[in-house]
Design a protein around this motif. Sequence first.
Motif, PDB file in Angstrom:
ATOM      1  N   ASP A  47       0.855  -1.186   0.000  1.00  0.00           N
ATOM      2  CA  ASP A  47       0.000   0.000   0.000  1.00  0.00           C
ATOM      3  C   ASP A  47       0.894   1.239   0.000  1.00  0.00           C
ATOM      4  O   ASP A  47       1.601   1.496   0.977  1.00  0.00           O
ATOM      5  CB  ASP A  47      -0.893  -0.013   1.236  1.00  0.00           C
ATOM      6  N   PRO A  48       0.880   2.019  -1.077  1.00  0.00           N
ATOM      7  CA  PRO A  48       1.836   3.122  -1.203  1.00  0.00           C
ATOM      8  C   PRO A  48       1.700   4.196  -0.130  1.00  0.00           C
ATOM      9  O   PRO A  48       2.674   4.865   0.196  1.00  0.00           O
ATOM     10  CB  PRO A  48       1.550   3.683  -2.595  1.00  0.00           C
ATOM     11  N   GLU A  49       0.531   4.357   0.426  1.00  0.00           N
ATOM     12  CA  GLU A  49       0.352   5.392   1.453  1.00  0.00           C
ATOM     13  C   GLU A  49       0.861   4.942   2.822  1.00  0.00           C
ATOM     14  O   GLU A  49       0.961   5.745   3.742  1.00  0.00           O
ATOM     15  CB  GLU A  49      -1.113   5.820   1.539  1.00  0.00           C
ATOM     16  N   VAL A  61      20.300   0.101  -8.331  1.00  0.00           N
ATOM     17  CA  VAL A  61      19.479   0.075  -7.122  1.00  0.00           C
ATOM     18  C   VAL A  61      18.823   1.416  -6.813  1.00  0.00           C
ATOM     19  O   VAL A  61      17.786   1.447  -6.145  1.00  0.00           O
ATOM     20  CB  VAL A  61      20.252  -0.448  -5.893  1.00  0.00           C
ATOM     21  N   HIS A  62      19.377   2.487  -7.312  1.00  0.00           N
ATOM     22  CA  HIS A  62      18.792   3.816  -7.082  1.00  0.00           C
ATOM     23  C   HIS A  62      18.287   4.462  -8.374  1.00  0.00           C
ATOM     24  O   HIS A  62      17.996   5.656  -8.396  1.00  0.00           O
ATOM     25  CB  HIS A  62      19.815   4.738  -6.416  1.00  0.00           C
ATOM     26  N   ALA A  63      18.177   3.684  -9.437  1.00  0.00           N
ATOM     27  CA  ALA A  63      17.821   4.232 -10.752  1.00  0.00           C
ATOM     28  C   ALA A  63      16.466   4.922 -10.767  1.00  0.00           C
ATOM     29  O   ALA A  63      16.254   5.861 -11.529  1.00  0.00           O
ATOM     30  CB  ALA A  63      17.857   3.126 -11.812  1.00  0.00           C
ATOM     31  N   HIS A  64      15.538   4.499  -9.941  1.00  0.00           N
ATOM     32  CA  HIS A  64      14.195   5.092  -9.903  1.00  0.00           C
ATOM     33  C   HIS A  64      14.223   6.508  -9.343  1.00  0.00           C
ATOM     34  O   HIS A  64      13.363   7.314  -9.645  1.00  0.00           O
ATOM     35  CB  HIS A  64      13.252   4.220  -9.074  1.00  0.00           C
ATOM     36  N   GLY A  65      15.199   6.820  -8.491  1.00  0.00           N
ATOM     37  CA  GLY A  65      15.480   8.179  -8.068  1.00  0.00           C
ATOM     38  C   GLY A  65      14.532   8.856  -7.103  1.00  0.00           C
ATOM     39  O   GLY A  65      14.635  10.063  -6.920  1.00  0.00           O
ATOM     40  N   ASP A  66      13.631   8.158  -6.459  1.00  0.00           N
ATOM     41  CA  ASP A  66      12.668   8.830  -5.582  1.00  0.00           C
ATOM     42  C   ASP A  66      12.533   8.068  -4.267  1.00  0.00           C
ATOM     43  O   ASP A  66      12.276   6.861  -4.261  1.00  0.00           O
ATOM     44  CB  ASP A  66      11.303   8.913  -6.268  1.00  0.00           C
ATOM     45  N   TYR A  67      12.720   8.783  -3.177  1.00  0.00           N
ATOM     46  CA  TYR A  67      12.573   8.205  -1.833  1.00  0.00           C
ATOM     47  C   TYR A  67      11.804   9.188  -0.955  1.00  0.00           C
ATOM     48  O   TYR A  67      11.754  10.383  -1.231  1.00  0.00           O
ATOM     49  CB  TYR A  67      13.942   7.965  -1.194  1.00  0.00           C
ATOM     50  N   ASP A  68      11.277   8.674   0.126  1.00  0.00           N
ATOM     51  CA  ASP A  68      10.673   9.540   1.136  1.00  0.00           C
ATOM     52  C   ASP A  68      11.757  10.165   2.008  1.00  0.00           C
ATOM     53  O   ASP A  68      11.644  11.312   2.435  1.00  0.00           O
ATOM     54  CB  ASP A  68       9.701   8.748   2.015  1.00  0.00           C
ATOM     55  N   ARG A 119       5.786  13.268   7.970  1.00  0.00           N
ATOM     56  CA  ARG A 119       5.542  12.624   6.666  1.00  0.00           C
ATOM     57  C   ARG A 119       4.797  13.558   5.729  1.00  0.00           C
ATOM     58  O   ARG A 119       3.958  14.345   6.145  1.00  0.00           O
ATOM     59  CB  ARG A 119       4.711  11.357   6.845  1.00  0.00           C
ATOM     60  N   THR A 120       5.126  13.438   4.455  1.00  0.00           N
ATOM     61  CA  THR A 120       4.434  14.212   3.431  1.00  0.00           C
ATOM     62  C   THR A 120       3.748  13.255   2.464  1.00  0.00           C
ATOM     63  O   THR A 120       4.131  12.091   2.344  1.00  0.00           O
ATOM     64  CB  THR A 120       5.419  15.113   2.658  1.00  0.00           C
ATOM     65  N   PHE A 121       2.743  13.754   1.809  1.00  0.00           N
ATOM     66  CA  PHE A 121       1.993  12.961   0.843  1.00  0.00           C
ATOM     67  C   PHE A 121       1.866  13.773  -0.434  1.00  0.00           C
ATOM     68  O   PHE A 121       1.764  14.992  -0.369  1.00  0.00           O
ATOM     69  CB  PHE A 121       0.612  12.605   1.410  1.00  0.00           C
ATOM     70  N   SER A 166       3.703   6.257  -3.997  1.00  0.00           N
ATOM     71  CA  SER A 166       2.581   6.784  -4.788  1.00  0.00           C
ATOM     72  C   SER A 166       3.089   7.482  -6.044  1.00  0.00           C
ATOM     73  O   SER A 166       2.545   7.281  -7.135  1.00  0.00           O
ATOM     74  CB  SER A 166       1.748   7.761  -3.961  1.00  0.00           C
ATOM     75  N   ARG A 167       4.119   8.288  -5.899  1.00  0.00           N
ATOM     76  CA  ARG A 167       4.684   8.980  -7.061  1.00  0.00           C
ATOM     77  C   ARG A 167       5.255   7.989  -8.065  1.00  0.00           C
ATOM     78  O   ARG A 167       5.058   8.135  -9.282  1.00  0.00           O
ATOM     79  CB  ARG A 167       5.760   9.976  -6.617  1.00  0.00           C
ATOM     80  N   LEU A 168       5.954   6.961  -7.573  1.00  0.00           N
ATOM     81  CA  LEU A 168       6.540   5.966  -8.470  1.00  0.00           C
ATOM     82  C   LEU A 168       5.465   5.165  -9.186  1.00  0.00           C
ATOM     83  O   LEU A 168       5.603   4.861 -10.372  1.00  0.00           O
ATOM     84  CB  LEU A 168       7.487   5.044  -7.695  1.00  0.00           C
TER      85      LEU A 168
END
Length: 116
Positions: free
Chosen positions: A28-30, A66-73, A97-99, A104-106
Amino acid sequence: MAAAGNNVVVDHVLSFAWRLSDCLDLLDPEHVVFVGVRCPMEETVAREAARGDRPVGQAASQFHQVHAHGDYDVEVDTGVMGPRECAERVKEHLTHRTFPTAFSRLRSSRTGRTGG
């Protein structure tokens, strides 16, 4: 475990795009806090050699994927941060936390694409 409502920590090397895709499909992305654990290449290779239980060169070959997707919280760097500092960084993120979340973005960015 997560689907049953348990809090879990998953340590997963995203060495292929399909590994992230599977996680995006299953979790669950959230409710996911996606933590990027980084370390300089030289240190990664040295740690691999010191462990002695991995094929030589595996860490270097996976380093960029391993970091190619480039997006983390939230991100930590174990090359300059100790375990307690890394944990504190994640804990601090949990209180602010932010939303939408990184998951979710990925999910949104991969619409129409398949994992490889």
